[in-house]
Design an enzyme around this catalytic site. Structure first.
Site, PDB file in Angstrom:
ATOM      1  N   GLU B  55     -57.491   3.195  -3.840  1.00 42.87           N
ATOM      2  CA  GLU B  55     -58.492   3.696  -3.304  1.00 42.87           C
ATOM      3  C   GLU B  55     -59.389   4.697  -3.994  1.00 42.87           C
ATOM      4  OE1 GLU B  55     -59.312   3.849   0.954  1.00 42.87           O
ATOM      5  OE2 GLU B  55     -58.445   1.793   1.172  1.00 42.87           O
ATOM      6  N   ASP B  66     -65.594  11.098   7.777  1.00 42.33           N
ATOM      7  CA  ASP B  66     -64.575  11.783   7.083  1.00 42.33           C
ATOM      8  C   ASP B  66     -64.251  13.098   7.853  1.00 42.33           C
ATOM      9  OD1 ASP B  66     -63.509  10.278   4.773  1.00 42.33           O
ATOM     10  OD2 ASP B  66     -65.708  10.509   4.128  1.00 42.33           O
ATOM     11  N   TYR B 181     -58.698  -3.751   6.560  1.00 46.43           N
ATOM     12  CA  TYR B 181     -58.301  -2.365   6.436  1.00 46.43           C
ATOM     13  C   TYR B 181     -58.246  -1.837   8.116  1.00 46.43           C
ATOM     14  CZ  TYR B 181     -58.163   2.814   5.405  1.00 46.43           C
ATOM     15  OH  TYR B 181     -57.817   4.021   5.044  1.00 46.43           O
TER      16      TYR B 181
END
Ligand SMILES: Cc1ncc(COP(=O)(O)O)c(C=O)c1O
Lengths: 407, 277
Positions: B55, B66, B181
């Site tokens: 990734e 993030d 995911y």
């Protein structure tokens, strides 16, 4: 108003957020649509707005200013006289009541100028909610009095030192907190930004500004509709709050004022409709200041509340349709308008609101004396004394005379 | 890519891991951190160390999903002048040397700025195999984005989170090509000491609901975590723990990262799992 496909205003809006926030946003949307229609909710909110916050706020005709300019009659909608000093409380009270109805014990908020943070901290204190406010460290520096106010109200003020350390970064950090604590926390977003349902929810909570102004104008000038309605546009909540009442009256020209900052190059201003283009930031598709590669650009404005790279998605549609005209006022013009309103009317406007006042000063002389201009005075300037002093000191040193009353 | 790269390449990875009855190891690094030359070396290190799939983060100025470690990586990458075009050129040279498939991990605005269709054809031509756009949920991806990526045979990876409803899980699975995911915690990326308490149970439950392989990431940072998650998932993603090494070692990170990847992926090579439940 202009909502088309659910959550969209034409091609703008939507929900561009990580998956973790999608189901909570769906729940928030359902809760808002249900709770906000309930009679008891409306009554509670109306009671708070009237007896606690001080609504209706006055509509004041600035006769000395109008006379000096020698043109149209200028009316000021006095949101600066609302409890906590800005229109932000209309929305914060609405969302805090909603948070309580949803069983959330904690609220978080971002703030730029500090006004939305103070409003949220106030509503949280009143309703017994835990409160954290994210604020960029640059904004903490320039809006110092509001930091202490939030702390006195029992909120935790979390400084944000990433990126440009202003409003954009405070929203980043709020979203990170929300995605982490979403089950017990409601995010009180402070403007008509972000993912559905925020843009329309915040607008709806601010509609009271325009509704009142229209009634008051009819009483005080015998015409409900002004020729021009002017408001500054950060995210765009005080502007939509004012404009909503006039949007279906094609004769009323609506003018949104963006921050022209210190110059026209990218990075020097926050005028999204001057240097921006379509993009996605903070959950919504709208006009953005960005570079070639899609990185969000730095912005500048003397007023922290307008210093933000994106504009609310409904404004993007209004711009496309031409229903609202968007203009920009520079730092220098805003500071000059600040001084002028102080000296002619005894009112210190917030630097954000001073942008709207500056636009009225620019336009009024060209209009005849039977015309009316309605200006949203979104907040008061107490928080900005230090910024104005700094600005004037720096520019007097340069010897360009800004800060002398513009007579 | 004429069927050689893209979705089919990713399917092949998960098929062969399944045949070996082990989860795929999926390391993450931010492209351009601290510069693209280093990232090229790092891709080699990851491939040699045992990555089944890589990734690759595209740096963005406002990475709302993030945590601090990846935020700092993005700041370093942007400071060294990294652009999406630069990342794609680097991928193109990496793919000439190593065969491990690459999935971009990105925010939507850089893609939109370039034009979705234009991005998709350039990414495919550079040898990118799939794209995960963090702030593009299925609702907003339907239409132009999905059409453009499909037309270029790029895998479209979607997230499922602990907050996702059954209907949302189904929708993500339907739009997915490649793998789904699973976000291991409600929160942002970042290394953590502990896995979320209910994680293994949640992963098992989600895995029964999706047709695609299920990779799990966000907060997985030790070989023990990898072993635990690998016992129930089809893929294990480790990001911030490696990005931290890049932060520490800068341009000399390839060695330490290769070593870490060997250590982290070791449990998957030794411990084989029972039949798929
Ligand atoms: C007094 C005042 N006016 C205007 C704004 C800009 O926000 P909006 O465009 O949402 O009204 C702010 C924001 O902080 C403010 O404090």
């Amino acid at each position: 108003m202009a909502e088309t496909r659910a959550g969209y205003f034409g091609a703008y809006g939507g929900r561009y957020v990580p998956e973790t926030l999608m189901a909570p946003l769906e729940s928030l949307t359902i809760a808002y649509d249900k709770v906000s229609r309930r009679r008891d909710f409306k009554q509670q909110l109306a009671a708070l707005l009237n007896h606690y916050a001080g609504r209706p706020t006055p509509l004041y005709e600035a006769e000395r200013l109008s006379d000096q300019l020698g043109g149209a009659r200028i009316f000021l909608k006095r949101e600066d006289l609302l409890h906590t000093g800005a229109h932000k409380l209309n929305n914060a009270l609405g969302q805090a009541l909603l948070a309580r109805a949803m069983g959330k014990g904690r609220v978080i908020a971002e703030t730029g100028a500090g006004q939305h943070g103070v409003a949220t901290a106030t509503a949280a204190a009143l309703l017994g909610l835990e409160c954290t406010v994210y604020m960029g460290e640059e904004d903490m520096r320039r809006q110092r009095p509001n930091v202490y106010r939030m702390e006195l109200l029992g909120a935790r003020v979390a400084g944000v030192d990433s990126g440009s350390r202003t409003l954009k970064d405070a929203i980043n950090e709020s979203l990170r907190d929300w995605v982490t604590n979403v089950s017990g926390t409601h995010y009180v977003l402070g403007s008509v930004l972000g993912p559905e349902p925020y843009p329309r929810m915040v607008r709806d909570f601010q509609k009271v500004i325009g509704e009142e102004a229209r009634r008051q104008l009819k009483k005080q000038s015998r015409r409900a509709d002004p020729d021009l309605a002017i408001a500054c546009v950060g995210g765009g909540s005080n502007a939509l709050g004012l404009f909503s009442a006039f949007i279906r009256e094609p004769k009323v020209r609506l003018i949104g004022v963006e921050a022209g900052g210190a110059g026209e190059e990218l990075g020097q201003h926050a005028a999204r409709f001057k240097g921006g283009r379509l993009g996605v930031l903070h959950g919504t598709r709208t006009w953005l200041l960005q570079d070639e590669d899609g990185q969000i650009a730095a912005t500048h404005s003397v007023s922290a509340g307008l210093d933000y790279p994106a504009i609310g998605p409904e404004h993007a549609l209004m711009h496309e349709q031409g229903r609202v005209e968007y203009t920009a006022i520079s730092d220098a013009e805003a500071v000059a308008a600040f001084h002028r309103l102080a000296e002619t009317e005894g009112i210190l406007p917030a630097l954000e609101s001073a942008h709207a006042v500056a636009e009225a000063i620019r336009r009024a002389p060209g209009l005849s004396s039977d015309r009316t201009v309605l200006v949203n005075l979104s907040g008061r300037g107490d928080k900005d004394l230090e910024s104005v002093r700094e600005y004037d000191a720096a520019h007097r040193a340069e010897g360009d005379g800004v800060g002398e009353a513009a007579e | 890519m004429s069927g050689l790269g893209g979705t089919s390449e990713i399917d092949r990875v998960f098929d062969s891991c399944r045949a070996l009855r082990r989860a795929a190891f999926v390391p993450y690094v931010t492209a351009g951190d601290p510069d693209l030359e280093t990232t090229l070396e790092l891709i080699g290190a990851l491939a040699d160390g045992g990555a089944d799939l890589i990734e690759l983060g595209v740096p963005f100025s406002d990475p709302i999903a993030d945590g601090p470690v990846n935020q700092r990586a993005a700041v370093r990458a942007l400071a060294s002048g990294t652009t999406l075009s630069g990342v794609l050129r680097m991928v193109s040279s990496a793919r000439q040397r190593w065969s491990v498939p690459i999935v971009l991990f990105t925010y939507f605005n850089p893609i939109l700025a370039r034009g979705v269709a234009h991005f998709a054809s350039q990414a495919a031509a550079s040898g990118v195999d799939g794209v995960l756009t963090l702030d593009l949920p299925p609702e907003e991806a339907s239409g132009e984005y999905i059409d453009a990526l499909r037309a270029n045979e790029l895998a479209t990876v979607f997230l499922v989170a602990p907050t996702s409803t059954r209907a949302r899980i189904r929708r993500a699975d339907e739009l997915t090509r490649g793998f789904v995911y699973y976000v291991a915690r409600t929160g942002v990326t970042g290394d953590r000491r502990e896995l979320a308490p209910e994680l293994l149970k949640q992963v098992k439950a989600v895995r029964r609901k999706v047709r695609h392989p299920l990779a799990v990431g966000f907060g997985i940072s030790t070989p023990e975590h990898v072993a635990e998650v690998g016992s129930v998932a089809d893929g294990v993603v480790v990001g911030s723990a490696l990005v931290r090494l890049v932060e520490e070692h800068g341009r000399d990170a390839a060695g330490p990262v290769a070593e870490a990847v060997r250590r982290l992926s070791e449990p998957l090579r030794t411990a084989r799992r029972g039949r798929r439940s």
